[in-house]
Design a protein around this motif. Structure first.
Motif, mmCIF file in Angstrom:
data_model
loop_
_atom_site.group_PDB
_atom_site.id
_atom_site.type_symbol
_atom_site.label_atom_id
_atom_site.label_comp_id
_atom_site.label_asym_id
_atom_site.label_seq_id
_atom_site.Cartn_x
_atom_site.Cartn_y
_atom_site.Cartn_z
ATOM 1 N N GLY A 256 -8.181 5.982 1.614
ATOM 2 C CA GLY A 256 -7.370 5.150 0.718
ATOM 3 C C GLY A 256 -6.576 4.049 1.396
ATOM 4 O O GLY A 256 -5.743 3.408 0.739
ATOM 5 N N LYS A 257 -6.818 3.779 2.671
ATOM 6 C CA LYS A 257 -6.016 2.777 3.380
ATOM 7 C C LYS A 257 -6.254 1.366 2.825
ATOM 8 O O LYS A 257 -5.312 0.641 2.522
ATOM 9 N N THR A 258 -7.537 0.992 2.706
ATOM 10 C CA THR A 258 -7.849 -0.336 2.166
ATOM 11 C C THR A 258 -7.396 -0.450 0.722
ATOM 12 O O THR A 258 -6.862 -1.496 0.309
ATOM 13 N N THR A 259 -7.578 0.603 -0.053
ATOM 14 C CA THR A 259 -7.110 0.580 -1.443
ATOM 15 C C THR A 259 -5.600 0.386 -1.513
ATOM 16 O O THR A 259 -5.090 -0.299 -2.396
ATOM 17 N N THR A 260 -4.877 0.960 -0.553
ATOM 18 C CA THR A 260 -3.427 0.772 -0.504
ATOM 19 C C THR A 260 -3.081 -0.702 -0.305
ATOM 20 O O THR A 260 -2.245 -1.266 -1.030
ATOM 21 N N LEU A 261 -3.733 -1.347 0.659
ATOM 22 C CA LEU A 261 -3.466 -2.777 0.876
ATOM 23 C C LEU A 261 -3.850 -3.601 -0.341
ATOM 24 O O LEU A 261 -3.117 -4.518 -0.751
ATOM 25 N N ARG A 262 -4.990 -3.300 -0.924
ATOM 26 C CA ARG A 262 -5.447 -4.070 -2.091
ATOM 27 C C ARG A 262 -4.519 -3.861 -3.289
ATOM 28 O O ARG A 262 -4.318 -4.766 -4.097
ATOM 29 N N THR A 263 -3.951 -2.666 -3.396
ATOM 30 C CA THR A 263 -3.006 -2.409 -4.484
ATOM 31 C C THR A 263 -1.704 -3.166 -4.259
ATOM 32 O O THR A 263 -1.139 -3.744 -5.199
ATOM 33 N N ILE A 264 -1.203 -3.169 -3.021
ATOM 34 C CA ILE A 264 0.002 -3.947 -2.714
ATOM 35 C C ILE A 264 -0.225 -5.412 -3.067
ATOM 36 O O ILE A 264 0.643 -6.077 -3.644
ATOM 37 N N MET A 265 -1.417 -5.923 -2.742
ATOM 38 C CA MET A 265 -1.721 -7.345 -2.921
ATOM 39 C C MET A 265 -2.070 -7.691 -4.359
ATOM 40 O O MET A 265 -2.193 -8.873 -4.695
ATOM 41 N N GLY A 266 -2.230 -6.678 -5.206
ATOM 42 C CA GLY A 266 -2.513 -6.940 -6.609
ATOM 43 C C GLY A 266 -3.982 -7.049 -6.949
ATOM 44 O O GLY A 266 -4.331 -7.335 -8.099
ATOM 45 N N HIS A 267 -4.871 -6.813 -5.970
ATOM 46 C CA HIS A 267 -6.302 -6.834 -6.275
ATOM 47 C C HIS A 267 -6.691 -5.649 -7.153
ATOM 48 O O HIS A 267 -7.579 -5.762 -7.999
ATOM 49 N N TRP A 268 -6.055 -4.513 -6.886
ATOM 50 C CA TRP A 268 -6.179 -3.354 -7.768
ATOM 51 C C TRP A 268 -4.827 -3.126 -8.428
ATOM 52 O O TRP A 268 -3.792 -3.302 -7.799
ATOM 53 N N ARG A 269 -4.825 -2.711 -9.673
ATOM 54 C CA ARG A 269 -3.597 -2.470 -10.413
ATOM 55 C C ARG A 269 -3.203 -0.999 -10.307
ATOM 56 O O ARG A 269 -4.005 -0.116 -10.620
ATOM 57 N N ALA A 270 -1.997 -0.743 -9.847
ATOM 58 C CA ALA A 270 -1.517 0.633 -9.772
ATOM 59 C C ALA A 270 -1.356 1.202 -11.177
ATOM 60 O O ALA A 270 -0.810 0.540 -12.068
ATOM 61 N N ARG A 271 -1.814 2.422 -11.381
ATOM 62 C CA ARG A 271 -1.639 3.088 -12.677
ATOM 63 C C ARG A 271 -0.206 3.549 -12.863
ATOM 64 O O ARG A 271 0.312 3.575 -13.985
ATOM 65 N N ALA A 272 0.445 3.892 -11.758
ATOM 66 C CA ALA A 272 1.827 4.363 -11.828
ATOM 67 C C ALA A 272 2.472 4.107 -10.480
ATOM 68 O O ALA A 272 1.806 3.925 -9.458
ATOM 69 N N GLY A 273 3.800 4.098 -10.473
ATOM 70 C CA GLY A 273 4.549 3.965 -9.236
ATOM 71 C C GLY A 273 5.160 2.595 -9.044
ATOM 72 O O GLY A 273 4.924 1.664 -9.821
ATOM 73 N N GLN A 274 5.965 2.483 -7.997
ATOM 74 C CA GLN A 274 6.648 1.235 -7.665
ATOM 75 C C GLN A 274 6.171 0.710 -6.318
ATOM 76 O O GLN A 274 5.958 1.471 -5.382
#
Length: 241
Positions: free
Chosen positions: A43-61
């Motif tokens: 999940g490391k790349t997904t973490t970066l992509r989520t921070i950058m807004g490429h993937w939308r977080a379902r929950a959390g801050q």
């Protein structure tokens, strides 16, 4: 830690039917290099992509300098001073190096002093300045990808495996450039599989497994504890893998 530049709290990210991030929590200290480590596929790349807004977080801050950026579009996050180097480099092959760099300098003309510094750490960029980026070698393309993120001073740099697949001499060049960026006081979140690079650059480390953070602490503590490395990642930094 006091006044982190970035904080993730309970971040969940789904891709299609797959639950990739499952409650990610960690902080990135201001003015330090934080290594994001773990086996492939955790999940490391997904973490970066989520921070950058490429993937939308379902929950959390996802809080950048006190502002929750979860849900913001990628261009808005970029305008807030976040530079991103994706694993696939993300350069424009049909454009020249110069054109790639101009596009990356969103706030206006490239600062000459900063460009001269980039030429000093990545000499091929100056050599092939007017040449098409698609004609560069793999290592030179990675130099361009990182230089695009570094062309302006950013609030935070997100860098995904900058030394992956590169020859040792190019790895050394990359590490040197990142060390200079660190010495300028930059805040960096860096995914890196080369543990000698991670040990040399990292101030703190976050280790992920199965979409969660399983350990966070000082990079030196992880680097000096082979049994901890083995337990967390099944790898030994002492072996240089």
């Amino acid at each position: 830690m006091s006044d982190p530049i970035l904080r993730l709290s309970g971040v969940f990210t789904d891709i299609a039917q797959y639950h990739i991030l499952q409650g990610v929590d960690f902080e990135v200290p201001r003015g330090q290099v934080t290594m994001l480590l773990g086996r492939n596929g955790v999940g490391k790349t997904t973490t970066l992509r989520t921070i950058m807004g490429h993937w939308r977080a379902r929950a959390g801050q996802i809080v950048l300098d006190g502002q929750d950026i979860a849900g913001l579009p990628t261009p808005a996050i970029s305008r807030m001073g976040v530079g991103y180097v994706p694993e696939n480099m993300g350069i424009f092959s049909d454009l020249t190096i110069e054109e790639n760099m101009i596009l990356a300098a969103s706030s206006g003309p490239i600062d000459r002093a900063r460009l001269d510094w980039l030429f000093s750490v990545f000499p091929p960029l100056q050599t092939f300045w007017k040449g098409q980026a698609g004609n560069l070698s793999g290592g030179q393309k990675q130099m361009l990808s990182i230089a695009r993120a570094m062309v302006e001073e950013r609030r935070l740099y997100l860098i995904d495996e900058p030394t992956k697949g590169l020859a040792p001499a190019i790895v050394s060049t990359m590490a040197g450039a990142l060390r200079q960026l660190k010495d300028q006081g930059a805040s960096i979140l860096l995914v890196e599989q080369n543990f000698s690079v991670a040990r040399a650059l990292g101030d703190s480390a976050v280790v992920m497994d199965d979409g969660r953070v399983v350990w966070a602490g000082a990079m030196a503590e992880l680097a000096n504890d082979a049994s901890l490395q083995e337990r967390l990642m099944g790898l030994s930094m002492e072996a240089g893998h």
